[in-house]
Design a protein around this motif. Sequence first.
Motif, PDB file in Angstrom:
ATOM      1  N   UNK A   1      -4.371  -1.606  -8.100  1.00 56.17           N
ATOM      2  CA  UNK A   1      -5.660  -0.932  -7.945  1.00 56.17           C
ATOM      3  C   UNK A   1      -5.431   0.284  -7.059  1.00 56.17           C
ATOM      4  N   UNK A   2      -5.607   1.442  -7.663  1.00 53.60           N
ATOM      5  CA  UNK A   2      -5.359   2.720  -6.988  1.00 53.60           C
ATOM      6  C   UNK A   2      -3.951   2.728  -6.403  1.00 53.60           C
ATOM      7  N   UNK A   3      -3.806   2.771  -5.070  1.00 50.50           N
ATOM      8  CA  UNK A   3      -2.469   2.836  -4.474  1.00 50.50           C
ATOM      9  C   UNK A   3      -2.014   1.490  -3.902  1.00 50.50           C
ATOM     10  N   UNK A   4      -2.640   0.400  -4.348  1.00 52.96           N
ATOM     11  CA  UNK A   4      -2.256  -0.944  -3.903  1.00 52.96           C
ATOM     12  C   UNK A   4      -1.670  -1.756  -5.047  1.00 52.96           C
ATOM     13  N   UNK A   5      -0.502  -2.319  -4.773  1.00 54.65           N
ATOM     14  CA  UNK A   5       0.148  -3.217  -5.730  1.00 54.65           C
ATOM     15  C   UNK A   5       0.020  -4.628  -5.171  1.00 54.65           C
ATOM     16  N   UNK A   6      -0.738  -5.482  -5.840  1.00 54.50           N
ATOM     17  CA  UNK A   6      -0.881  -6.876  -5.426  1.00 54.50           C
ATOM     18  C   UNK A   6       0.250  -7.674  -6.070  1.00 54.50           C
ATOM     19  N   UNK A   7       0.916  -8.490  -5.255  1.00 46.45           N
ATOM     20  CA  UNK A   7       2.130  -9.166  -5.709  1.00 46.45           C
ATOM     21  C   UNK A   7       2.088 -10.658  -5.417  1.00 46.45           C
ATOM     22  N   UNK A   8       3.080 -11.342  -5.946  1.00 49.48           N
ATOM     23  CA  UNK A   8       3.341 -12.722  -5.539  1.00 49.48           C
ATOM     24  C   UNK A   8       3.906 -12.676  -4.122  1.00 49.48           C
ATOM     25  N   UNK A   9       4.208 -13.837  -3.565  1.00 51.42           N
ATOM     26  CA  UNK A   9       4.673 -13.927  -2.183  1.00 51.42           C
ATOM     27  C   UNK A   9       5.882 -13.056  -1.879  1.00 51.42           C
ATOM     28  N   UNK A  10       5.812 -12.374  -0.762  1.00 53.82           N
ATOM     29  CA  UNK A  10       6.911 -11.546  -0.266  1.00 53.82           C
ATOM     30  C   UNK A  10       7.510 -12.210   0.973  1.00 53.82           C
ATOM     31  N   UNK A  11       8.767 -11.975   1.219  1.00 58.32           N
ATOM     32  CA  UNK A  11       9.480 -12.605   2.337  1.00 58.32           C
ATOM     33  C   UNK A  11       9.692 -11.631   3.490  1.00 58.32           C
ATOM     34  N   UNK A  12       8.628 -10.907   3.868  1.00 60.35           N
ATOM     35  CA  UNK A  12       8.729  -9.915   4.939  1.00 60.35           C
ATOM     36  C   UNK A  12       7.538 -10.055   5.885  1.00 60.35           C
ATOM     37  N   UNK A  13       7.675  -9.454   7.041  1.00 63.15           N
ATOM     38  CA  UNK A  13       6.595  -9.463   8.018  1.00 63.15           C
ATOM     39  C   UNK A  13       5.534  -8.436   7.656  1.00 63.15           C
TER      40      UNK A  13
ATOM     41  N   UNK B   1       0.853  -1.175   0.000  1.00 66.37           N
ATOM     42  CA  UNK B   1       0.000   0.000   0.000  1.00 66.37           C
ATOM     43  C   UNK B   1       0.895   1.233   0.000  1.00 66.37           C
ATOM     44  N   UNK B   2       0.857   1.947  -1.108  1.00 66.50           N
ATOM     45  CA  UNK B   2       1.674   3.149  -1.291  1.00 66.50           C
ATOM     46  C   UNK B   2       0.963   4.332  -0.637  1.00 66.50           C
ATOM     47  N   UNK B   3       1.718   5.182   0.013  1.00 69.95           N
ATOM     48  CA  UNK B   3       1.174   6.420   0.551  1.00 69.95           C
ATOM     49  C   UNK B   3       0.453   7.134  -0.594  1.00 69.95           C
ATOM     50  N   UNK B   4      -0.795   7.548  -0.401  1.00 72.46           N
ATOM     51  CA  UNK B   4      -1.554   8.165  -1.499  1.00 72.46           C
ATOM     52  C   UNK B   4      -0.843   9.329  -2.188  1.00 72.46           C
ATOM     53  N   UNK B   5       0.026  10.007  -1.484  1.00 68.21           N
ATOM     54  CA  UNK B   5       0.714  11.139  -2.136  1.00 68.21           C
ATOM     55  C   UNK B   5       1.694  10.678  -3.210  1.00 68.21           C
ATOM     56  N   UNK B   6       2.038   9.375  -3.212  1.00 67.37           N
ATOM     57  CA  UNK B   6       2.947   8.817  -4.224  1.00 67.37           C
ATOM     58  C   UNK B   6       2.216   7.973  -5.276  1.00 67.37           C
ATOM     59  N   UNK B   7       0.900   7.916  -5.201  1.00 68.01           N
ATOM     60  CA  UNK B   7       0.124   7.058  -6.102  1.00 68.01           C
ATOM     61  C   UNK B   7       0.392   7.360  -7.577  1.00 68.01           C
ATOM     62  N   UNK B   8       0.567   8.602  -7.950  1.00 66.54           N
ATOM     63  CA  UNK B   8       0.834   8.951  -9.347  1.00 66.54           C
ATOM     64  C   UNK B   8       2.153   8.337  -9.836  1.00 66.54           C
TER      65      UNK B   8
END
Length: 166
Positions: A108-120, A38-45
Amino acid sequence: MPGKINYQFEKIGTIKTPYQKDAPYQPVDTQEGEFYIEINPRYEDGLKDLEKFHYMYVIFYAHCINREPEMEVFPPWADGRIVGVFSSRSPARPNPIGLSIVRIKKIIENRIYTSGLDVFDGTPLLDIKPYIKDLDNKSDANYGWIEEMDDMEHLSLHIKGIPHDY
C-alpha cells in the motif's frame, strides 16, 4: 590494496517489526504481529509490479550488533561445534549486512506488508529484490556441515525458524 575501503550506502527505508530486544534467528512465515517495510517516498515508484511476486529478499544493515565479529563462531543450536563465520548465519560479521527472504502480503503506497521478519524494529533497509522461482531455488543445494550433526530433525526446526522446546 591493504586496509579498509569505506563505502557509503543510503538507507532506502525502515523495517518495522514488534521486536525491541529479542528477534528470532530466522524469519518465521507464520509469526504473529505486524511486519512491514516503509520505503522512502522518493523510491516508491521502484515498487511497481513487486506485488506480483510471492517472496522477496530483504537486505538490511544489522545496526543493533554490538560485538566484534569473530572468524570462528559457535552456532547456538550446533551443540558446541565451531565453524567459520562465513559458513554460518551469525549476525556478528565483518560487514553487518543481513539477508532475509519473506512473503509479500500486500503493498500500500510505500509500505510493503510481509510475513515475519527476523530483525529489530527500526532496522535500516538497504535494498529489496524479488525472489524468482527456479532462478533462486537451487535443486542441488545441501546443508553443508549441518548434515554432519547428530540430530538433523531437531536442527531442521532451527533452520526453518520453527519455535520449539529444546
